[in-house]
Design a protein around this motif. Structure first.
Motif, short mmCIF file in Angstrom:
data_model
loop_
_atom_site.label_atom_id
_atom_site.label_comp_id
_atom_site.label_asym_id
_atom_site.label_seq_id
_atom_site.Cartn_x
_atom_site.Cartn_y
_atom_site.Cartn_z
N GLN A 7 29.90 7.28 -0.07
CA GLN A 7 28.13 6.75 0.96
C GLN A 7 28.91 7.02 2.45
O GLN A 7 29.06 6.85 3.22
N GLY A 20 21.99 10.66 2.54
CA GLY A 20 22.20 10.51 0.98
C GLY A 20 22.98 11.22 0.21
O GLY A 20 23.24 11.15 -1.12
N PRO A 76 21.18 14.32 -3.40
CA PRO A 76 20.41 13.81 -3.90
C PRO A 76 19.36 14.90 -4.75
O PRO A 76 19.20 15.69 -3.50
#
Length: 176
Positions: A7, A20, A76
């Protein structure tokens, strides 16, 4: 390589660095997605490829032989939108290990998502972790968007000239 995801938190003060975006190492199962992005990269640099499967085969071989680090960026709602490819090298002038960020590309659908920045930061993070002395890259003179990103992330333009002597090989060199 494992295909492990990381991440990317990004810089909260930089709107392009979307927290994201997930950056992961490409493995054998990711070759098709990476190859599609690689073809986009080659198109961007106007590299003509005679065999449409050559980009896929090239990446598959690099990944299978662990000859390069290939990273993918997932944004995303957009899927896998970017890739970076790093080669391990040595610096004779500093007597240390260096990395060459040879390819960095974000598909038009993934631009302005922070995917390019996330890929670049992940390359730098991994290089620091590996004890690498520097990360080198090159890009086209007119690719001012990429140059702005690189300089914003701490890359400095060197005073060296890059020379290439084409030996008539199958491909043409292009930089990140």
């Amino acid at each position: 390589m494992t295909g492990q995801a990381v991440q990317q938190q990004g810089n909260q003060s930089t709107p392009q660095a979307d927290p994201g975006v997930v950056v992961r190492v490409a493995g054998a199962a990711d070759v098709e997605a990476a190859a599609a992005l690689f073809r986009g990269y080659l198109d961007f640099y106007e590299v003509e490829v005679g065999d449409p499967d050559a980009p896929r085969a090239f990446l598959a071989e690099r990944i299978a032989k662990d000859e390069s680090l290939v990273l993918l960026a997932d944004a995303p709602g957009s899927g896998t939108v970017g890739f970076a490819q790093v080669y391990r090298a040595f610096s004779s002038l500093s007597l240390t290990t260096a990395w060459i960020l040879n390819d960095l590309y974000v598909a038009p659908s993934g631009r302005r998502t922070g995917a390019g920045r996330a890929l670049l930061r992940e390359v730098l993070r991994r290089a620091r972790e590996a004890g690498v002395s520097c990360v080198q890259l090159e890009t086209a003179y007119d690719n001012t968007v990429a140059q702005g990103l690189y300089e914003a992330e701490g890359f400095v333009r060197e005073q060296f000239h890059v020379y290439v002597h084409d030996l008539g090989g199958a491909g043409t060199s292009a930089g990140a």
